[in-house]
Design an enzyme around this catalytic site. Structure first.
Site, PDB file in Angstrom:
ATOM      1  N   GLN A 181      -2.519  -7.761   2.840  1.00 51.54           N
ATOM      2  CA  GLN A 181      -1.945  -7.510   4.169  1.00 51.54           C
ATOM      3  C   GLN A 181      -0.658  -8.290   4.416  1.00 51.54           C
ATOM      4  O   GLN A 181      -0.004  -8.095   5.445  1.00 51.54           O
ATOM      5  CB  GLN A 181      -2.973  -7.868   5.259  1.00 51.54           C
ATOM      6  CG  GLN A 181      -4.191  -6.967   5.286  1.00 51.54           C
ATOM      7  CD  GLN A 181      -3.878  -5.548   5.770  1.00 51.54           C
ATOM      8  OE1 GLN A 181      -2.908  -5.308   6.494  1.00 51.54           O
ATOM      9  NE2 GLN A 181      -4.694  -4.595   5.356  1.00 51.54           N
ATOM     10  N   CYS A 326     -13.616   0.335   5.451  1.00 48.31           N
ATOM     11  CA  CYS A 326     -14.814   0.317   4.618  1.00 48.31           C
ATOM     12  C   CYS A 326     -16.071   0.235   5.459  1.00 48.31           C
ATOM     13  O   CYS A 326     -17.124   0.703   5.057  1.00 48.31           O
ATOM     14  CB  CYS A 326     -14.778  -0.871   3.670  1.00 48.31           C
ATOM     15  SG  CYS A 326     -13.140  -1.201   3.062  1.00 48.31           S
TER      16      CYS A 326
HETATM   17  C1  LIG Z   1      -6.759  -2.702   1.657  1.00 50.02           C
HETATM   18  C2  LIG Z   1      -7.169  -4.053   1.271  1.00 50.02           C
HETATM   19  C3  LIG Z   1      -7.727  -4.307   0.001  1.00 50.02           C
HETATM   20  C4  LIG Z   1      -8.025  -3.201  -0.977  1.00 50.02           C
HETATM   21  O1  LIG Z   1      -6.864  -2.652  -1.521  1.00 50.02           O
HETATM   22  P1  LIG Z   1      -6.975  -1.227  -2.272  1.00 50.02           P
HETATM   23  O2  LIG Z   1      -5.634  -1.035  -2.888  1.00 50.02           O
HETATM   24  O3  LIG Z   1      -7.259  -0.225  -1.192  1.00 50.02           O
HETATM   25  O4  LIG Z   1      -8.055  -1.331  -3.269  1.00 50.02           O
HETATM   26  C5  LIG Z   1      -8.054  -5.607  -0.324  1.00 50.02           C
HETATM   27  N1  LIG Z   1      -7.834  -6.622   0.539  1.00 50.02           N
HETATM   28  C6  LIG Z   1      -7.303  -6.420   1.752  1.00 50.02           C
HETATM   29  C7  LIG Z   1      -7.068  -7.588   2.650  1.00 50.02           C
HETATM   30  C8  LIG Z   1      -6.956  -5.129   2.172  1.00 50.02           C
HETATM   31  O5  LIG Z   1      -6.450  -4.946   3.378  1.00 50.02           O
END
Ligand SMILES: *Cc1c(COP(=O)(O)O)cnc(C)c1O
Length: 397
Positions: A181, A326
């Site tokens: 993020q 999720c």
């Molecule tokens: C979206 C997200 C992930 C997962 O990333 P993907 O590319 O969708 O596997 C992991 N950590 C954080 C903090 C996220 O926001």
């Protein structure tokens, strides 16, 4: 359908025009396999290494320290398992993390616990952060890894990563951060921030889905979990996603070029939303007012169900979330809000609005106009709200 207002950018973002333009040549013209020795393959190989240089430059890393993955989840899995097993081979089985990590981190840690590792999940307090001092106090003689996120995906808190990294460096403990993020949203410098390993994902900064990267500092061992070919210096087998990787590199360069302007723009939109929505009675902003991602708003409204709120907002063209993508679909409240100590019944009424540079002030005003109406309607049909209003149960916020 009315025009949609997309405010769920922490779940995923639209690709930028520059990223799409960077991607298309590699779908048809430059389709070679970088492992092939002929010219078509070698051109693809050059594209791959150019992308690696661009990504590295954006976070102040060296190109050789960048490993391309299928996204943030894979990078988290590989970094944590790799560091944990390396530490274990040196007799260290203790890991420090926090209670509000992404599930890609938490579920990996749970698996490691079942294998005999011991994990301390630091309390993130009501404001949603941990201090470097708290990390240091949790260190034991057998601590081998600290994994703490750069910024939280639900409540937007930005953690003191530089200070935590400094503690880990001084105490000679591997330090991984899930920066999915943060990268492309706030300044990230792996050298200044004392980071050993960092995970990032393209689709969170206007790149394509299914591609990300792991930064692993020179000298920090990286174990292989996907066996096969010798791609990524033998650390991650599989023919490289050249189109996706090239688009990710371009999207990241664009995000870093525009970083200051976008941070200013998005925090103005964010503050406008927070101010407008805080006028709703019995509402609460989750997370810190400062030390917050420029594009994150997360609020709870007492006496309503977040899921119902989302559906009614969706009917008005507003695409939001109640927490992480999720967990939506399950009826449990977000583990992040519970980690802040927010009571179950309040955590159920949460709303996350995550912004991008493509949002406008007019959209914020529409949201500020619509959310109170929907909250009021849901409260009018809520038995819980009736009890709260009659004083049969106490207001919690
Ligand atoms: C979206 C997200 C992930 C997962 O990333 P993907 O590319 O969708 O596997 C992991 N950590 C954080 C903090 C996220 O926001």
């Amino acid at each position: 359908m009315a025009k949609t207002i997309y405010v769920d950018n922490a779940a995923t973002t639209a690709m930028s025009d520059r990223a799409i333009a960077a991607m298309t040549p590699y779908l048809k013209q430059v389709y070679g396999n970088p492992s092939s020795l002929h010219t078509v393959g070698q051109i693809a190989k050059e594209a791959l290494e150019t992308a690696r240089e661009k990504v590295a430059r954006c976070i102040n890393a060296k190109p050789a320290e960048i490993y391309f993955t299928s996204g943030g989840s894979e990078a988290d899995n590989q970094a944590i398992r790799s560091a944990a097993y390396t530490a274990l081979s040196r007799g260290k089985k203790h890991i420090i993390s926090t209670a509000f990590e992404h599930h890609a981190v938490l579920h990996t840690l749970k698996k490691l616990e079942s294998e005999g590792f011991e994990v301390t999940y630091l309390d993130v307090h009501s404001y949603g952060s941990v201090s470097a001092k708290e990390v240091e106090e949790a260190i034991r003689d057998d601590t081998g890894l600290v994994t703490i996120m750069y910024a939280n995906n639900e409540i937007g808190s930005v953690l003191p990563i530089r200070e935590i990294g400094e503690v880990c460096r001084r105490r000679k403990i591997f330090f991984h951060t899930d920066a999915v993020q943060a990268v492309g949203h706030i300044p990230v410098d792996v050298v200044k921030d004392n980071i050993d390993m960092l995970s990032a994902s393209a689709h969170k900064f206007h790149g394509p889905k299914g591609v990300g990267f792991l930064y692993c500092r020179t000298g920090v061992p990286l174990k292989t979990f996907i066996e096969g070919g010798a791609q990524e210096k033998g650390r991650r087998a599989g023919t490289e996603n050249i189109a996706g990787i090239s688009a990710m590199a371009e999207a990241l360069c664009e995000a870093v070029e525009k970083l200051d302007a976008n941070m200013r723009k998005m925090s103005a939109l964010r503050d406008r939303l927070i101010e407008g929505l805080s006028r709703i009675p019995h509402s609460k902003l989750n997370g810190m007012r400062e030390e917050r991602l420029p594009g994150n708003v997360n609020m709870c409204f007492e006496g309503i169900e977040g899921e119902s709120l989302l559906l009614l907002l969706d009917a008005k063209g507003i695409c939001a979330s109640s927490g992480s993508a999720c967990t939506s679909g399950s009826l449990d409240p977000s583990h992040v809000l519970l980690a802040l100590g927010i009571p179950h019944e309040v955590a159920h009424g949460s709303l996350r609005l995550s912004l991008s540079e493509y949002n406008t002030p007019e959209e914020m005003d529409f949201i500020i106009e619509q959310v109170p109406k929907v909250v009021e309607y849901l409260r009018s049909i809520s038995p819980v709200w009736e009890e709260l209003e009659k004083g049969e149960r106490p207001h919690l916020i």
